[in-house]
Design an enzyme around this catalytic site. Structure first.
Site, PDB file in Angstrom:
ATOM      1  N   LYS A  73      -1.591  -1.680  -4.488  1.00  0.00           N
ATOM      2  CA  LYS A  73      -2.664  -0.695  -4.625  1.00  0.00           C
ATOM      3  C   LYS A  73      -2.158   0.506  -5.404  1.00  0.00           C
ATOM      4  O   LYS A  73      -1.211   1.171  -4.977  1.00  0.00           O
ATOM      5  CB  LYS A  73      -3.119  -0.269  -3.228  1.00  0.00           C
ATOM      6  CG  LYS A  73      -4.602  -0.431  -3.019  1.00  0.00           C
ATOM      7  CD  LYS A  73      -5.020   0.207  -1.731  1.00  0.00           C
ATOM      8  CE  LYS A  73      -5.614  -0.804  -0.791  1.00  0.00           C
ATOM      9  NZ  LYS A  73      -6.101  -0.184   0.451  1.00  0.00           N
ATOM     10  N   ASP A  76       0.869  -1.182   0.000  1.00  0.00           N
ATOM     11  CA  ASP A  76       0.000   0.000   0.000  1.00  0.00           C
ATOM     12  C   ASP A  76       0.909   1.238   0.000  1.00  0.00           C
ATOM     13  O   ASP A  76       1.413   1.622  -1.044  1.00  0.00           O
ATOM     14  CB  ASP A  76      -0.923  -0.107   1.223  1.00  0.00           C
ATOM     15  CG  ASP A  76      -1.960   0.990   1.283  1.00  0.00           C
ATOM     16  OD1 ASP A  76      -2.296   1.561   0.234  1.00  0.00           O
ATOM     17  OD2 ASP A  76      -2.480   1.274   2.385  1.00  0.00           O
TER      18      ASP A  76
HETATM   19  P1  5GP Z   1       1.762  -0.431   3.842  1.00  0.00           P
HETATM   20  O1  5GP Z   1       2.764  -0.438   4.948  1.00  0.00           O
HETATM   21  O2  5GP Z   1       2.315  -0.835   2.494  1.00  0.00           O
HETATM   22  O3  5GP Z   1       1.008   0.878   3.772  1.00  0.00           O
HETATM   23  O4  5GP Z   1       0.633  -1.418   4.242  1.00  0.00           O
HETATM   24  C1  5GP Z   1       0.813  -2.771   4.192  1.00  0.00           C
HETATM   25  C2  5GP Z   1      -0.115  -3.423   5.190  1.00  0.00           C
HETATM   26  O5  5GP Z   1      -1.305  -2.651   5.412  1.00  0.00           O
HETATM   27  C3  5GP Z   1      -0.586  -4.735   4.635  1.00  0.00           C
HETATM   28  O6  5GP Z   1       0.303  -5.791   5.012  1.00  0.00           O
HETATM   29  C4  5GP Z   1      -1.953  -4.876   5.253  1.00  0.00           C
HETATM   30  O7  5GP Z   1      -1.833  -5.459   6.531  1.00  0.00           O
HETATM   31  C5  5GP Z   1      -2.449  -3.454   5.419  1.00  0.00           C
HETATM   32  N1  5GP Z   1      -3.338  -3.025   4.303  1.00  0.00           N
HETATM   33  C6  5GP Z   1      -3.094  -2.088   3.364  1.00  0.00           C
HETATM   34  N2  5GP Z   1      -4.123  -1.980   2.508  1.00  0.00           N
HETATM   35  C7  5GP Z   1      -5.056  -2.878   2.918  1.00  0.00           C
HETATM   36  C8  5GP Z   1      -6.368  -3.256   2.425  1.00  0.00           C
HETATM   37  O8  5GP Z   1      -6.926  -2.750   1.441  1.00  0.00           O
HETATM   38  N3  5GP Z   1      -7.015  -4.225   3.145  1.00  0.00           N
HETATM   39  C9  5GP Z   1      -6.470  -4.831   4.239  1.00  0.00           C
HETATM   40  N4  5GP Z   1      -7.191  -5.758   4.832  1.00  0.00           N
HETATM   41  N5  5GP Z   1      -5.246  -4.508   4.723  1.00  0.00           N
HETATM   42  C10 5GP Z   1      -4.547  -3.544   4.054  1.00  0.00           C
END
Ligand code: 5GP
Ligand code: MG
Length: 176
Positions: free
Chosen positions: A124, A96
């Site tokens: 995403k 994300d």
């Molecule tokens: P980042 O650190 O890349 O922003 O987020 C990664 C983590 O955020 C993922 O491992 C997940 O746990 C959570 N996350 C991000 N987007 C989503 C989503 O659309 N749905 C869910 N269930 N978790 C998400």
């Protein structure tokens, strides 16, 4: 709930990713490190599609959400086996902002592996806040909150065999 990726679509996308991974490593032994808890499904399915020698290891990443700020990200390496000199493939459910993978990669690199690559089921679109990109991506998805196939909402829905977007009515009240 609206299905975004069916079980068949998931298996096809993961198979393609597995083929790219196999081609990259050319039969070399690798240590696959799953980021708990969201990567469990992908980890289990992906490793069965890889044909080189595989070691499995785990690391826990969790963020505690405050009221106004982004939750503070904590990496728990207690379950991580010895990875010095090993070729590491990190696995996560979704990329994300990218902060989770970036933080885990930095922690792994401090442990002197031979190499570190990363594979995520979902990326995403338009959300990234770091320079880093995963080496292998199953699917690019629009900026919507998704659950299933490892991904949770309030720790539920991880067991769904598909990836779905939550509708507003799914978000209200207790998810029981
Ligand atoms: P980042 O650190 O890349 O922003 O987020 C990664 C983590 O955020 C993922 O491992 C997940 O746990 C959570 N996350 C991000 N987007 C989503 C989503 O659309 N749905 C869910 N269930 N978790 C998400
Ligand atoms: Mg996660």
């Amino acid at each position: 709930m609206k299905v975004l990726l069916s079980p068949t679509q998931l298996q096809d996308g993961i198979q393609q990713m597995a083929d790219q991974i196999s081609q990259h490593y050319q039969g070399r032994a690798i240590t696959v490190v799953g980021i708990l808890t969201g990567s469990l499904m992908l980890l289990a399915d992906l490793i069965r599609m890889l044909d080189q020698p595989i070691r499995i290891s785990l690391v826990e990443a969790s963020s505690y959400h405050g009221t106004t700020t982004r939750g503070e990200l904590t990496i728990n390496p207690d379950l991580l086996s010895d990875i010095k000199g090993r070729d590491i493939l990190l696995i996560d459910d979704i990329f994300d902002t990218g902060y989770t993978l970036q933080k885990v990669i930095r922690m792994i690199e401090d442990l002197q592996p031979n190499s570190v690559r990363s594979a995520v089921l979902l990326l995403k679109e338009g959300r990234q806040e770091v320079e880093l990109r995963p080496d292998f991506v199953g699917f690019q998805i629009p900026d919507q909150f998704v659950v299933g196939y490892g991904l949770d909402y309030q720790d539920l829905f991880r067991n769904l065999p598909y990836v779905a977007t939550l509708e507003p009515e799914d978000l209200s009240g207790e998810a029981e």
